[in-house]
Design a protein around this motif. Structure first.
Motif, PDB file in Angstrom:
ATOM      1  N   GLU A   1       0.847  -1.189   0.000  1.00 14.06           N
ATOM      2  CA  GLU A   1       0.000   0.000   0.000  1.00 14.06           C
ATOM      3  C   GLU A   1       0.889   1.247   0.000  1.00 14.06           C
ATOM      4  N   VAL A   2       0.704   2.089  -1.007  1.00 11.74           N
ATOM      5  CA  VAL A   2       1.501   3.309  -1.130  1.00 11.74           C
ATOM      6  C   VAL A   2       0.562   4.518  -1.142  1.00 11.74           C
ATOM      7  N   LYS A   3       0.779   5.434  -0.210  1.00  5.29           N
ATOM      8  CA  LYS A   3       0.026   6.690  -0.174  1.00  5.29           C
ATOM      9  C   LYS A   3       0.947   7.817  -0.606  1.00  5.29           C
ATOM     10  N   PHE A   4       0.425   8.670  -1.492  1.00  6.76           N
ATOM     11  CA  PHE A   4       1.298   9.712  -2.041  1.00  6.76           C
ATOM     12  C   PHE A   4       0.479  10.904  -2.513  1.00  6.76           C
ATOM     13  N   VAL A   5       1.173  12.001  -2.788  1.00  5.33           N
ATOM     14  CA  VAL A   5       0.587  13.205  -3.379  1.00  5.33           C
ATOM     15  C   VAL A   5       1.209  13.414  -4.757  1.00  5.33           C
ATOM     16  N   HIS A   6       0.631  14.390  -5.521  1.00  7.23           N
ATOM     17  CA  HIS A   6       1.119  14.679  -6.878  1.00  7.23           C
ATOM     18  C   HIS A   6       1.070  13.414  -7.741  1.00  7.23           C
ATOM     19  N   LYS A   7      -0.124  13.086  -8.164  1.00  3.83           N
ATOM     20  CA  LYS A   7      -0.440  11.814  -8.800  1.00  3.83           C
ATOM     21  C   LYS A   7       0.465  11.471  -9.984  1.00  3.83           C
ATOM     22  N   LEU A   8       0.529  12.318 -10.983  1.00  3.24           N
ATOM     23  CA  LEU A   8       1.243  11.974 -12.215  1.00  3.24           C
ATOM     24  C   LEU A   8       2.734  11.761 -11.977  1.00  3.24           C
ATOM     25  N   GLN A   9       3.336  12.684 -11.237  1.00  5.47           N
ATOM     26  CA  GLN A   9       4.773  12.602 -10.979  1.00  5.47           C
ATOM     27  C   GLN A   9       5.144  11.342 -10.196  1.00  5.47           C
ATOM     28  N   THR A  10       4.349  11.023  -9.165  1.00  2.59           N
ATOM     29  CA  THR A  10       4.666   9.877  -8.310  1.00  2.59           C
ATOM     30  C   THR A  10       4.374   8.562  -9.018  1.00  2.59           C
TER      31      THR A  10
ATOM     32  N   ASN B   1      -7.567  20.594   1.460  1.00  2.59           N
ATOM     33  CA  ASN B   1      -7.445  20.827   0.019  1.00  2.59           C
ATOM     34  C   ASN B   1      -6.455  19.881  -0.651  1.00  2.59           C
ATOM     35  N   THR B   2      -5.946  18.932   0.116  1.00  4.15           N
ATOM     36  CA  THR B   2      -4.917  18.021  -0.417  1.00  4.15           C
ATOM     37  C   THR B   2      -5.519  16.653  -0.732  1.00  4.15           C
ATOM     38  N   ARG B   3      -5.197  16.160  -1.898  1.00  6.74           N
ATOM     39  CA  ARG B   3      -5.618  14.821  -2.300  1.00  6.74           C
ATOM     40  C   ARG B   3      -4.498  13.818  -1.977  1.00  6.74           C
ATOM     41  N   ILE B   4      -4.843  12.801  -1.184  1.00  2.00           N
ATOM     42  CA  ILE B   4      -3.894  11.729  -0.875  1.00  2.00           C
ATOM     43  C   ILE B   4      -4.310  10.500  -1.684  1.00  2.00           C
TER      44      ILE B   4
ATOM     45  N   TYR C   1      11.618  -7.147   0.321  1.00  2.00           N
ATOM     46  CA  TYR C   1      10.558  -6.163   0.524  1.00  2.00           C
ATOM     47  C   TYR C   1      11.060  -4.971   1.341  1.00  2.00           C
ATOM     48  N   MET C   2      11.966  -5.199   2.271  1.00  2.00           N
ATOM     49  CA  MET C   2      12.518  -4.102   3.061  1.00  2.00           C
ATOM     50  C   MET C   2      13.313  -3.146   2.183  1.00  2.00           C
ATOM     51  N   GLU C   3      14.087  -3.684   1.258  1.00  2.00           N
ATOM     52  CA  GLU C   3      14.859  -2.834   0.335  1.00  2.00           C
ATOM     53  C   GLU C   3      13.925  -2.019  -0.548  1.00  2.00           C
ATOM     54  N   MET C   4      12.858  -2.665  -1.026  1.00  2.00           N
ATOM     55  CA  MET C   4      11.898  -1.955  -1.874  1.00  2.00           C
ATOM     56  C   MET C   4      11.225  -0.819  -1.110  1.00  2.00           C
ATOM     57  N   ILE C   5      10.821  -1.089   0.140  1.00  2.00           N
ATOM     58  CA  ILE C   5      10.165  -0.060   0.951  1.00  2.00           C
ATOM     59  C   ILE C   5      11.097   1.120   1.191  1.00  2.00           C
ATOM     60  N   GLU C   6      12.359   0.834   1.482  1.00  2.00           N
ATOM     61  CA  GLU C   6      13.330   1.910   1.700  1.00  2.00           C
ATOM     62  C   GLU C   6      13.513   2.744   0.445  1.00  2.00           C
ATOM     63  N   ASP C   7      13.599   2.091  -0.705  1.00  2.00           N
ATOM     64  CA  ASP C   7      13.788   2.820  -1.971  1.00  2.00           C
ATOM     65  C   ASP C   7      12.608   3.736  -2.269  1.00  2.00           C
ATOM     66  N   ILE C   8      11.394   3.215  -2.099  1.00  2.00           N
ATOM     67  CA  ILE C   8      10.203   3.993  -2.448  1.00  2.00           C
ATOM     68  C   ILE C   8       9.949   5.101  -1.431  1.00  2.00           C
ATOM     69  N   SER C   9      10.183   4.816  -0.151  1.00  2.00           N
ATOM     70  CA  SER C   9       9.893   5.813   0.891  1.00  2.00           C
ATOM     71  C   SER C   9      10.778   7.045   0.793  1.00  2.00           C
ATOM     72  N   ILE C  10      11.907   6.924   0.103  1.00  2.00           N
ATOM     73  CA  ILE C  10      12.801   8.082  -0.043  1.00  2.00           C
ATOM     74  C   ILE C  10      12.166   9.181  -0.886  1.00  2.00           C
ATOM     75  N   HIS C  11      11.278   8.814  -1.805  1.00  2.00           N
ATOM     76  CA  HIS C  11      10.671   9.806  -2.696  1.00  2.00           C
ATOM     77  C   HIS C  11       9.856  10.828  -1.890  1.00  2.00           C
ATOM     78  N   LYS C  12      10.024  12.072  -2.214  1.00  2.00           N
ATOM     79  CA  LYS C  12       9.432  13.165  -1.432  1.00  2.00           C
ATOM     80  C   LYS C  12       7.907  13.154  -1.454  1.00  2.00           C
ATOM     81  N   ASN C  13       7.284  12.597  -2.482  1.00  2.00           N
ATOM     82  CA  ASN C  13       5.822  12.618  -2.584  1.00  2.00           C
ATOM     83  C   ASN C  13       5.141  11.444  -1.871  1.00  2.00           C
ATOM     84  N   VAL C  14       5.906  10.467  -1.455  1.00  2.00           N
ATOM     85  CA  VAL C  14       5.332   9.293  -0.778  1.00  2.00           C
ATOM     86  C   VAL C  14       5.162   9.620   0.708  1.00  2.00           C
ATOM     87  N   THR C  15       3.917   9.543   1.164  1.00  2.00           N
ATOM     88  CA  THR C  15       3.633   9.858   2.566  1.00  2.00           C
ATOM     89  C   THR C  15       3.589   8.623   3.456  1.00  2.00           C
ATOM     90  N   ASN C  16       3.284   7.472   2.871  1.00  2.00           N
ATOM     91  CA  ASN C  16       3.199   6.250   3.678  1.00  2.00           C
ATOM     92  C   ASN C  16       3.316   5.027   2.758  1.00  2.00           C
TER      93      ASN C  16
END
Length: 230
Positions: free
Chosen positions: A155-164, A191-194, A209-224
């Motif tokens: 499960e990935v929660k993020f903002v800025h749909k197209l970029q992420t 006013n924010t879409r998650i 899976y731990m490596e994948m989570i670490e890689d993805i969580s680094i992105h600034k738009n990923v909130t969870n």
């Protein structure tokens, strides 16, 4: 049965169970070297007692042939109680949560070393040694020989749909992650879409899976980001 033979069997029980327990302790499991050694030595002692009872019964029968018809001995009676009774100890290492079950392998090794102890105690050395080899192969090398693909949901929660989404798609393609299914949903926080994407994926052998989570969580738009077992 000589004292030398008894000592040899107990020492062998300590060595073979210590190997299994060392592997469990290195992986920080609840039952380590001492637990496995105690279980195996205990099973060995029971088997020695049963073996001694059988030998004494046979000696008594030879010394008293007129009573041999009424003497009965069962070499499996005591050891059978070990096989069934040691289960309560293994059950104590199993931890059940809402999303996972932990400790099953450790519970199985406790039961297995009890069986090794019985083999040593009864004097079946080849069975004990080959059994130890089989257990160690199962614990240490089986995953390297047999690779079972496991589907999990991320499960990935993020903002800025197209970029992420572009980042996620590129990451999955680059790491050769197979995406089986995607579930979409959107949450409004002021006013924010998650955006909430749930990916059903399979990882390649060289990625955890731990490596994948670490890689993805680094992105600034990923909130969870979290793993959800299928």
């Amino acid at each position: 049965m000589t004292n030398k033979e008894i000592i040899f069997r107990l020492v062998l029980a300590i060595i073979i169970s210590g190997l299994v327990g060392m592997e469990r302790e290195q992986k920080n499991r609840p039952a380590g070297i001492r637990t496995h050694i105690l279980v195996c030595v205990g099973a060995t002692l029971i088997a020695l007692i049963q073996d001694k009872i059988s030998i004494e019964a046979l000696d008594f029968a030879r010394a008293n042939p007129n009573l041999s018809q009424v003497i009965r001995t069962d070499q499996t009676r005591l050891v059978a109680q070990v096989v069934s009774g040691v289960g309560f100890l293994g059950a104590g290492t199993i931890v059940i949560t809402k999303r996972s079950i932990l400790g099953l392998t450790t519970a199985a090794t406790i039961w297995a070393v009890a069986c090794l102890g019985i083999a040593v105690g009864m004097g079946y050395y080849s069975i004990a040694i080959f059994g130890t080899v089989a257990i160690m192969i199962s614990l240490l090398w089986l995953k390297q020989i047999i690779n079972v693909s496991v589907e999990k949901k991320v499960e990935v929660k993020f903002v800025h749909k197209l970029q992420t989404k572009e980042f996620l798609n590129n990451y999955f393609e680059e790491k050769k992650i197979l995406v089986r299914d995607i579930e979409f949903s959107v949450e409004l926080h002021g006013n924010t879409r998650i955006y909430n994407n749930v990916y059903t994926i399979e990882l390649p052998k060289d990625l955890t899976y731990m490596e994948m989570i670490e890689d993805i969580s680094i992105h600034k738009n990923v909130t969870n980001i979290k793993i959800i077992n299928v």
